[in-house]
Design a protein around this motif. Structure first.
Motif, PDB file in Angstrom:
ATOM      1  N   GLU A  61       0.834  -1.208   0.000  1.00  0.00           N
ATOM      2  CA  GLU A  61       0.000   0.000   0.000  1.00  0.00           C
ATOM      3  C   GLU A  61       0.865   1.253   0.000  1.00  0.00           C
ATOM      4  OE1 GLU A  61      -3.266   2.349   2.814  1.00  0.00           O
ATOM      5  OE2 GLU A  61      -2.641   0.306   3.321  1.00  0.00           O
ATOM      6  N   TRP A  62       1.920   1.257   0.808  1.00  0.00           N
ATOM      7  CA  TRP A  62       2.812   2.422   0.869  1.00  0.00           C
ATOM      8  C   TRP A  62       3.503   2.655  -0.469  1.00  0.00           C
ATOM      9  CZ3 TRP A  62       5.322   0.558   6.061  1.00  0.00           C
ATOM     10  CH2 TRP A  62       4.413   0.762   7.111  1.00  0.00           C
ATOM     11  N   LEU A  63       3.891   1.578  -1.139  1.00  0.00           N
ATOM     12  CA  LEU A  63       4.525   1.713  -2.446  1.00  0.00           C
ATOM     13  C   LEU A  63       3.553   2.303  -3.467  1.00  0.00           C
ATOM     14  CD1 LEU A  63       6.451  -1.671  -2.619  1.00  0.00           C
ATOM     15  CD2 LEU A  63       7.492   0.594  -2.531  1.00  0.00           C
ATOM     16  N   ARG A  64       2.337   1.855  -3.434  1.00  0.00           N
ATOM     17  CA  ARG A  64       1.352   2.308  -4.416  1.00  0.00           C
ATOM     18  C   ARG A  64       0.860   3.724  -4.140  1.00  0.00           C
ATOM     19  NH1 ARG A  64      -0.025  -1.567  -7.888  1.00  0.00           N
ATOM     20  NH2 ARG A  64       0.312  -3.756  -7.326  1.00  0.00           N
ATOM     21  N   THR A  65       1.073   4.210  -2.916  1.00  0.00           N
ATOM     22  CA  THR A  65       0.651   5.569  -2.574  1.00  0.00           C
ATOM     23  C   THR A  65       1.834   6.529  -2.424  1.00  0.00           C
ATOM     24  OG1 THR A  65       0.568   4.944  -0.220  1.00  0.00           O
ATOM     25  CG2 THR A  65      -1.486   4.811  -1.478  1.00  0.00           C
TER      26      THR A  65
ATOM     27  N   LEU B 216       6.955   5.664   0.325  1.00  0.00           N
ATOM     28  CA  LEU B 216       8.332   5.198   0.527  1.00  0.00           C
ATOM     29  C   LEU B 216       9.244   5.756  -0.560  1.00  0.00           C
ATOM     30  CD1 LEU B 216       7.776   1.393   1.309  1.00  0.00           C
ATOM     31  CD2 LEU B 216       7.985   3.271   2.945  1.00  0.00           C
ATOM     32  N   VAL B 217      10.525   5.870  -0.227  1.00  0.00           N
ATOM     33  CA  VAL B 217      11.573   6.131  -1.212  1.00  0.00           C
ATOM     34  C   VAL B 217      12.518   4.935  -1.175  1.00  0.00           C
ATOM     35  CG1 VAL B 217      13.490   7.601  -1.906  1.00  0.00           C
ATOM     36  CG2 VAL B 217      11.435   8.629  -0.927  1.00  0.00           C
ATOM     37  N   LEU B 218      12.690   4.269  -2.290  1.00  0.00           N
ATOM     38  CA  LEU B 218      13.543   3.085  -2.346  1.00  0.00           C
ATOM     39  C   LEU B 218      14.979   3.488  -2.663  1.00  0.00           C
ATOM     40  CD1 LEU B 218      11.223   0.680  -4.381  1.00  0.00           C
ATOM     41  CD2 LEU B 218      11.430   0.899  -1.897  1.00  0.00           C
ATOM     42  N   LEU B 219      15.891   3.160  -1.770  1.00  0.00           N
ATOM     43  CA  LEU B 219      17.314   3.384  -1.975  1.00  0.00           C
ATOM     44  C   LEU B 219      17.944   2.014  -2.196  1.00  0.00           C
ATOM     45  CD1 LEU B 219      17.961   6.030   0.842  1.00  0.00           C
ATOM     46  CD2 LEU B 219      17.187   6.384  -1.518  1.00  0.00           C
ATOM     47  N   LEU B 220      18.252   1.719  -3.430  1.00  0.00           N
ATOM     48  CA  LEU B 220      18.668   0.378  -3.843  1.00  0.00           C
ATOM     49  C   LEU B 220      20.162   0.369  -4.127  1.00  0.00           C
ATOM     50  CD1 LEU B 220      15.653  -0.211  -6.260  1.00  0.00           C
ATOM     51  CD2 LEU B 220      15.829  -0.832  -3.838  1.00  0.00           C
ATOM     52  N   ASP B 221      20.908  -0.277  -3.262  1.00  0.00           N
ATOM     53  CA  ASP B 221      22.364  -0.258  -3.352  1.00  0.00           C
ATOM     54  C   ASP B 221      22.877  -1.564  -3.943  1.00  0.00           C
ATOM     55  OD1 ASP B 221      24.901   0.703  -3.085  1.00  0.00           O
ATOM     56  OD2 ASP B 221      25.080   0.275  -0.950  1.00  0.00           O
ATOM     57  N   GLY B 222      24.001  -1.476  -4.656  1.00  0.00           N
ATOM     58  CA  GLY B 222      24.718  -2.676  -5.062  1.00  0.00           C
ATOM     59  C   GLY B 222      24.269  -3.331  -6.347  1.00  0.00           C
ATOM     60  N   LEU B 223      23.827  -2.544  -7.338  1.00  0.00           N
ATOM     61  CA  LEU B 223      23.535  -3.141  -8.641  1.00  0.00           C
ATOM     62  C   LEU B 223      24.766  -3.851  -9.183  1.00  0.00           C
ATOM     63  CD1 LEU B 223      21.654  -3.526 -11.093  1.00  0.00           C
ATOM     64  CD2 LEU B 223      22.404  -1.275 -11.916  1.00  0.00           C
TER      65      LEU B 223
END
Length: 232
Positions: free
Chosen positions: A56-60, A63-70
């Motif tokens: 629900e939080w993602l769809r609204t 949240l801010v996704l901080l994605l490390d380590g690609l």
């Protein structure tokens, strides 16, 4: 990445309706759940939040996704699949997203994230290192003098990470000979050993002086602008 998370948390504390950052490691990417399912599972698992709340939080946009380590995904094909999946997720939910990867590794992937903006952290120039240390004043005066007279040390501290590590280790103290002599590798090992020892013995005193300001180096935003200095 963690500095950005800290800044976003500070903003969220002042604005109850603002998005909250979550840090996830892309090295755990397996591609079997789809991008939304993977993010929901990872946030739920690591932050101990019910999966339905996370979705629900993602769809609204909460949240801010901080994605490390690609770059830590070991298989090249999985890296490309991850890039495609994250680009699709960006169009699927209104959540802010930041992906961190070493520049050379990102170029070798052969696919680009469809995020609209890329920022590249550039090596610090000697003038920028001097400026950052000077801004810290007397606390880093001894380190500043050592860097002025030692080109190897100046090169060692040409990234925001290593300059910040040195600032923690040698705040209000004279750099040891082990930092000023030997190979780059020997000096780097000494610096990390001292940093770990310092952090393990540091007391979290709420009345103590704050740590030196976090250092940021040059960064390049696509396509042409540049920026450097201390964060606000």
């Amino acid at each position: 990445m963690l500095g950005l998370a800290e800044d976003l948390l500070n903003r969220a504390e002042c604005d109850r309706d603002g998005p909250v950052p979550v840090v996830l490691q892309l090295s755990a990417w397996d591609g079997t759940q789809g991008p939304l399912g993977w993010v929901v599972d990872q946030v739920s698992r690591w932050y101990e939040v019910p999966a339905d709340c996370v979705e629900e939080w993602l769809r609204t946009g909460r949240l801010v996704l901080l994605l490390d380590g690609l770059d830590e995904i070991t298989d090249a094909e999985r890296q490309r699949e991850c890039v495609e999946a994250l680009s699709a997720l960006r169009n699927q939910v209104p959540t802010g997203m930041v992906v961190c990867c070493r520049s050379g590794d990102y170029r070798r992937i052969g696919k680009r994230l469809q995020f609209g903006l890329a920022v590249e952290i550039l090596p610090l120039t000697p003038a920028q290192v001097e400026s950052c240390l000077a801004a810290a004043g007397r606390q880093l005066a001894a380190l500043r003098q050592a860097v002025r007279t030692d080109p190897v040390l100046a090169e060692l501290l040409d990234t925001p990470l290593m300059l910040s590590v040195a600032a923690v280790v040698y705040r209000d103290s004279e750099p040891q000979q082990a930092l000023r002599q030997g190979t780059r590798e020997d000096r780097l090992a000494h610096l990390w050993d001292r940093y770990v020892a310092t952090m393990l013995t540091r007391r979290r005193d709420p009345y103590a002086d704050p740590p030196p300001p976090r250092m940021i180096g040059s960064r390049r935003t696509s396509p042409t602008s540049t920026w450097s200095g201390w964060p606000g």
